[in-house]
Design a protein around this motif. Structure first.
Motif, PDB file in Angstrom:
ATOM      1  N   UNK A  47       0.836  -1.199   0.000  1.00 28.17           N
ATOM      2  CA  UNK A  47       0.000   0.000   0.000  1.00 28.17           C
ATOM      3  C   UNK A  47       0.875   1.255   0.000  1.00 28.17           C
ATOM      4  N   UNK A  48       1.885   1.274   0.864  1.00 24.29           N
ATOM      5  CA  UNK A  48       2.768   2.443   0.964  1.00 24.29           C
ATOM      6  C   UNK A  48       3.496   2.673  -0.355  1.00 24.29           C
ATOM      7  N   UNK A  49       3.923   1.621  -1.013  1.00 25.35           N
ATOM      8  CA  UNK A  49       4.613   1.775  -2.300  1.00 25.35           C
ATOM      9  C   UNK A  49       3.691   2.388  -3.356  1.00 25.35           C
ATOM     10  N   UNK A  50       2.438   1.939  -3.401  1.00 26.05           N
ATOM     11  CA  UNK A  50       1.479   2.470  -4.370  1.00 26.05           C
ATOM     12  C   UNK A  50       1.155   3.927  -4.032  1.00 26.05           C
ATOM     13  N   UNK A  51       0.896   4.187  -2.758  1.00 25.24           N
ATOM     14  CA  UNK A  51       0.620   5.563  -2.329  1.00 25.24           C
ATOM     15  C   UNK A  51       1.803   6.473  -2.676  1.00 25.24           C
ATOM     16  N   UNK A  52       2.997   5.995  -2.424  1.00 24.49           N
ATOM     17  CA  UNK A  52       4.201   6.790  -2.682  1.00 24.49           C
ATOM     18  C   UNK A  52       4.335   7.104  -4.175  1.00 24.49           C
ATOM     19  N   UNK A  53       4.017   6.147  -5.022  1.00 25.81           N
ATOM     20  CA  UNK A  53       4.042   6.407  -6.463  1.00 25.81           C
ATOM     21  C   UNK A  53       3.070   7.529  -6.815  1.00 25.81           C
ATOM     22  N   UNK A 129     -10.715   2.458  -1.360  1.00 31.01           N
ATOM     23  CA  UNK A 129      -9.321   2.130  -1.663  1.00 31.01           C
ATOM     24  C   UNK A 129      -8.694   3.157  -2.601  1.00 31.01           C
ATOM     25  N   UNK A 130      -9.444   3.573  -3.613  1.00 28.63           N
ATOM     26  CA  UNK A 130      -8.878   4.566  -4.539  1.00 28.63           C
ATOM     27  C   UNK A 130      -8.611   5.880  -3.819  1.00 28.63           C
ATOM     28  N   UNK A 131      -9.486   6.238  -2.891  1.00 34.43           N
ATOM     29  CA  UNK A 131      -9.255   7.455  -2.117  1.00 34.43           C
ATOM     30  C   UNK A 131      -7.984   7.323  -1.290  1.00 34.43           C
ATOM     31  N   UNK A 132      -7.729   6.138  -0.752  1.00 35.25           N
ATOM     32  CA  UNK A 132      -6.509   5.929   0.031  1.00 35.25           C
ATOM     33  C   UNK A 132      -5.259   6.051  -0.843  1.00 35.25           C
ATOM     34  N   UNK A 133      -5.306   5.469  -2.031  1.00 35.85           N
ATOM     35  CA  UNK A 133      -4.147   5.536  -2.921  1.00 35.85           C
ATOM     36  C   UNK A 133      -3.874   6.963  -3.396  1.00 35.85           C
ATOM     37  N   UNK A 134      -4.952   7.696  -3.674  1.00 36.52           N
ATOM     38  CA  UNK A 134      -4.820   9.044  -4.240  1.00 36.52           C
ATOM     39  C   UNK A 134      -5.048  10.138  -3.198  1.00 36.52           C
ATOM     40  N   UNK A 135      -4.869   9.823  -1.941  1.00 34.46           N
ATOM     41  CA  UNK A 135      -5.155  10.745  -0.845  1.00 34.46           C
ATOM     42  C   UNK A 135      -4.479  12.113  -1.025  1.00 34.46           C
ATOM     43  N   UNK A 136      -3.295  12.115  -1.556  1.00 38.88           N
ATOM     44  CA  UNK A 136      -2.577  13.372  -1.732  1.00 38.88           C
ATOM     45  C   UNK A 136      -3.348  14.323  -2.646  1.00 38.88           C
ATOM     46  N   UNK A 137      -4.047  13.780  -3.630  1.00 40.17           N
ATOM     47  CA  UNK A 137      -4.861  14.621  -4.504  1.00 40.17           C
ATOM     48  C   UNK A 137      -5.912  15.387  -3.703  1.00 40.17           C
ATOM     49  N   UNK A 138      -6.575  14.701  -2.782  1.00 40.39           N
ATOM     50  CA  UNK A 138      -7.593  15.359  -1.953  1.00 40.39           C
ATOM     51  C   UNK A 138      -6.979  16.473  -1.112  1.00 40.39           C
ATOM     52  N   UNK A 139      -5.821  16.225  -0.583  1.00 39.12           N
ATOM     53  CA  UNK A 139      -5.201  17.195   0.322  1.00 39.12           C
ATOM     54  C   UNK A 139      -4.789  18.486  -0.377  1.00 39.12           C
ATOM     55  N   UNK A 140      -4.333  18.394  -1.597  1.00 36.71           N
ATOM     56  CA  UNK A 140      -3.787  19.569  -2.253  1.00 36.71           C
ATOM     57  C   UNK A 140      -4.490  19.916  -3.562  1.00 36.71           C
ATOM     58  N   UNK A 141      -4.485  19.023  -4.517  1.00 37.09           N
ATOM     59  CA  UNK A 141      -5.026  19.332  -5.837  1.00 37.09           C
ATOM     60  C   UNK A 141      -6.515  19.671  -5.757  1.00 37.09           C
TER      61      UNK A 141
END
Length: 159
Positions: A47-53, A129-141
């Protein structure tokens, strides 16, 4: 100490090799019942590897910042899954329901509602799950561009 020459992740490379291959395809297979046993879908390390990507792809300097593209592909992924997988099954159940006689009608109605309930539950799992992977998008974009959150966007697609 920050890496002075970070590796640039190209859109198709990151999307196809990491996000789609390691996360989305596996998630869809799981939702379609194509996994065996009670496995952990995404172990923490994976999970961390996918999130990091995803994070890395969103924080690269222009022209290699893929935030908009990932936000769009997030929606496209859900839309494609709903159109290609969920909708045909529900349409099949509707045809059965519409063609059933009055004596079979309640059974056909039950089958349709049961299928709809199962697909809604799967949609919630996919959306989460998709929200977890792309969480950074929610925070900033998403915040910066006043867009619907990933969860809101995903729920709006299930209509």
């Amino acid at each position: 100490m920050a890496n002075p020459n970070p590796r640039i992740i190209r859109l198709e490379e990151g999307w196809n090799n990491e996000i789609k291959n390691r996360a989305i395809d596996r998630l869809e297979n799981h939702l379609n019942g194509n996994t065996k046993g009670s496995i952990v879908l995404f172990p923490p390390k994976e999970y961390v590897e996918i999130y990091t990507t995803c994070y890395d792809m969103c924080t690269q300097r222009s022209p290699f910042n893929w935030s908009r593209e990932l936000y769009d592909r997030h929606g496209e992924t859900i839309q494609n899954y709903l159109n290609d997988t969920v909708l045909p099954v529900l349409q099949e159940k509707i045809v059965i329901w519409e063609s059933s006689s009055s004596t079979q009608g309640s059974r056909a109605s039950e089958m349709l509602l049961t299928e709809l309930q199962a697909r809604w539950k799967n949609h919630q799992i996919m959306n989460e799950w998709l929200q977890k992977f792309f969480m950074y998008l929610d925070r900033y974009y998403v915040k910066h561009h006043s867009l619907p959150t990933l969860i809101q966007s995903g729920f709006r697609l299930f209509k």
